[in-house]
Motif scaffolding. Structure first.
Motif, PDB file in Angstrom:
ATOM      1  N   PRO A  33       0.834  -1.210   0.000  1.00 17.19           N
ATOM      2  CA  PRO A  33       0.000   0.000   0.000  1.00 17.19           C
ATOM      3  C   PRO A  33       0.867   1.259   0.000  1.00 17.19           C
ATOM      4  N   LEU A  34       0.254   2.371  -0.428  1.00 14.05           N
ATOM      5  CA  LEU A  34       0.978   3.642  -0.514  1.00 14.05           C
ATOM      6  C   LEU A  34       1.519   4.082   0.842  1.00 14.05           C
ATOM      7  N   ARG A  35       0.757   3.833   1.916  1.00 14.71           N
ATOM      8  CA  ARG A  35       1.196   4.281   3.240  1.00 14.71           C
ATOM      9  C   ARG A  35       2.500   3.604   3.655  1.00 14.71           C
ATOM     10  N   ILE A  36       2.735   2.369   3.193  1.00 13.19           N
ATOM     11  CA  ILE A  36       3.987   1.690   3.516  1.00 13.19           C
ATOM     12  C   ILE A  36       5.153   2.409   2.866  1.00 13.19           C
ATOM     13  N   TRP A  37       4.953   2.846   1.599  1.00 15.97           N
ATOM     14  CA  TRP A  37       6.011   3.605   0.920  1.00 15.97           C
ATOM     15  C   TRP A  37       6.301   4.909   1.654  1.00 15.97           C
ATOM     16  N   VAL A  38       5.250   5.581   2.129  1.00 16.02           N
ATOM     17  CA  VAL A  38       5.445   6.851   2.839  1.00 16.02           C
ATOM     18  C   VAL A  38       6.196   6.627   4.140  1.00 16.02           C
ATOM     19  N   TRP A  39       5.792   5.610   4.899  1.00 11.70           N
ATOM     20  CA  TRP A  39       6.484   5.322   6.172  1.00 11.70           C
ATOM     21  C   TRP A  39       7.940   4.962   5.936  1.00 11.70           C
ATOM     22  N   THR A  40       8.188   4.186   4.909  1.00 10.67           N
ATOM     23  CA  THR A  40       9.562   3.788   4.610  1.00 10.67           C
ATOM     24  C   THR A  40      10.417   4.993   4.254  1.00 10.67           C
ATOM     25  N   ALA A  41       9.872   5.908   3.438  1.00  8.52           N
ATOM     26  CA  ALA A  41      10.625   7.107   3.047  1.00  8.52           C
ATOM     27  C   ALA A  41      10.934   7.978   4.259  1.00  8.52           C
ATOM     28  N   VAL A  42       9.925   8.149   5.121  1.00  6.22           N
ATOM     29  CA  VAL A  42      10.131   8.964   6.324  1.00  6.22           C
ATOM     30  C   VAL A  42      11.197   8.335   7.221  1.00  6.22           C
ATOM     31  N   THR A  43      11.157   7.015   7.382  1.00 10.16           N
ATOM     32  CA  THR A  43      12.140   6.321   8.222  1.00 10.16           C
ATOM     33  C   THR A  43      13.546   6.503   7.686  1.00 10.16           C
TER      34      THR A  43
END
Length: 404
Positions: A33-43
């Motif tokens: 899901p898109l939210r996983i990509w966002v969390w990964t980028a932020v991390t």
């Protein structure tokens, strides 16, 4: 029925030949899901920033080790014949070097505590991103001040025996600072004025400014308190401040006819060197108790003047002579030619160990009578002596030596 699917029937996934799902359908199922990509980028961004901050932080630039308690020191006097066991250069002069049965040595970026007998490092604290302004050892702690940019603005206290950090704080000192200490007080003298620190706590007790019409020309701390030498509208003054509150105890105007004026010390008595004489002042009210005549000095502004005290005696070293001054009258009880300031007996037995030409001599504090001597060669003038069991530690403004 014509065999076409009902409009209400669920759509089945498109299948590749052979009845398997199509590659296109399988790849869609595997995408997160898109939210996983966002969390990964932020991390990843947070981790990169953390690494960058750590690399540029004091922690990355600090090298610090600790040690166990120092081994028990044999309760024996120095031998009759001594040789130099080791030596180390000093950056600023840290004053009395021995603390908690270890010896303080300093360099441009930090300090270390070493074994008195061998010089082997027990622990160290160094910062590659900062310069050591000064350090002093008192009350079981080593207090050091560092300059990271343009000011000496970071103070740290380390347990002398182990190197464990006791406290840290920022301080408002100038680009240079000189630390002197006595029991429960560290005095910091800089262009911004005078400040006192609690060596076993991070309290900045008080600040003292010379005032608009005055300029501080010297300061020191001792058992009498904090003594300030200052010029106010051309007049020379000496002032005693309470070491804990900073309150003025007394102010005394001095003879301005002397070419030079320097503070010798504030232990038991307040001693001021004016030209070729010592003015011995009462710590109670600043009155003159006596005056001592000194041999003419070749460069009186650069010569070391050293003082310590114990019981009812002030020990003053100036221009090659050690004076044992009665703290009540200021009069010399005895005096001997000496190379520097003696060590007080660690067991408080009324004996001092005096660095003299060719020997460290044990003398009684009461009358200066010789008890014994430890012969030694090549002891420089103008140092302080300390005893750590059978080891004699001797430090000057440029190095510390150990004899055993």
């Amino acid at each position: 029925m014509d065999g076409s699917p009902s409009p209400h029937a669920p759509l089945r996934p498109e299948r590749a030949p052979g009845g398997e799902p199509s590659p296109h359908d399988e790849s869609r199922r595997r995408l997160p899901p898109l939210r996983i990509w966002v969390w990964t980028a932020v991390t990843l961004v947070v981790a990169a920033v953390a690494v960058l901050l750590w690399r540029t932080s004091d922690a990355a630039a600090t090298s610090s080790t600790t040690a166990g308690a120092a081994p028990a020191v044999p309760a024996t006097a120095p031998a009759g014949e001594l040789t130099q066991a080791w030596s180390a250069p000093l950056a600023p002069d840290p004053g009395p070097p021995a603390q908690s049965d270890r010896v303080l040595v300093t360099d441009e970026h930090g300090l270390a505590m070493v074994d008195p007998a061998t010089g082997a490092e027990a622990w160290h604290y160094r910062r590659s991103d900062a310069t050591l302004c000064d350090a002093t050892a008192v009350d079981g702690n080593v207090v050091a001040v560092f300059r990271g940019t343009g000011r000496c603005d970071e103070a740290v206290a380390l347990v002398a025996a182990t190197g464990v950090r006791d406290w840290y704080r920022t301080v408002p000192f100038g680009p240079e600072v000189e630390l002197t200490s006595t029991e429960r007080i560290v005095l910091a003298s800089s262009s911004t004025g005078l400040d006192t620190l609690d060596p076993t706590g991070n309290t900045l007790r008080w600040h003292h400014d010379a005032g608009a019409d005055c300029r501080v020309v010297g300061s020191t701390v001792g058992t009498a308190g904090v003594v300030v030498l200052q010029r106010c509208l051309g007049a020379l003054q000496v002032q005693l401040l309470d070491g804990f509150s900073g309150d003025v105890v007394w102010t005394r105007d001095l003879d301005t006819g002397a070419d030079t004026a320097r503070l010798a010390g504030a232990d038991e008595l307040v001693d001021v060197v004016l030209g070729d004489r010592v003015l011995v002042l009462s710590p109670t009210d600043g009155t003159t108790l006596t005056q001592l005549s000194l041999p003419a000095g070749t460069d009186p502004l650069d010569e070391p003047l050293l003082q310590t005290g114990t019981d009812d005696v002030a020990l003053l070293w100036a221009r090659g002579t050690l004076y044992a001054l009665d703290s009540g009258t200021g009069q010399p009880r005895w005096q001997v030619p000496a190379l520097g300031l003696p060590a007080l007996s660690p067991d408080d037995a009324g004996v001092v160990t005096v660095p003299e030409d060719g020997a460290f001599v044990r003398r009684t504090l009461a009358d200066g009578a010789e008890q014994s001597r430890s012969r030694v060669a090549d002891v420089p003038a103008g140092g302080r002596t300390a005893l750590v069991g059978p080891v004699v530690v001797y430090d000057t403004t440029t190095e510390v030596r150990a004899y055993r």
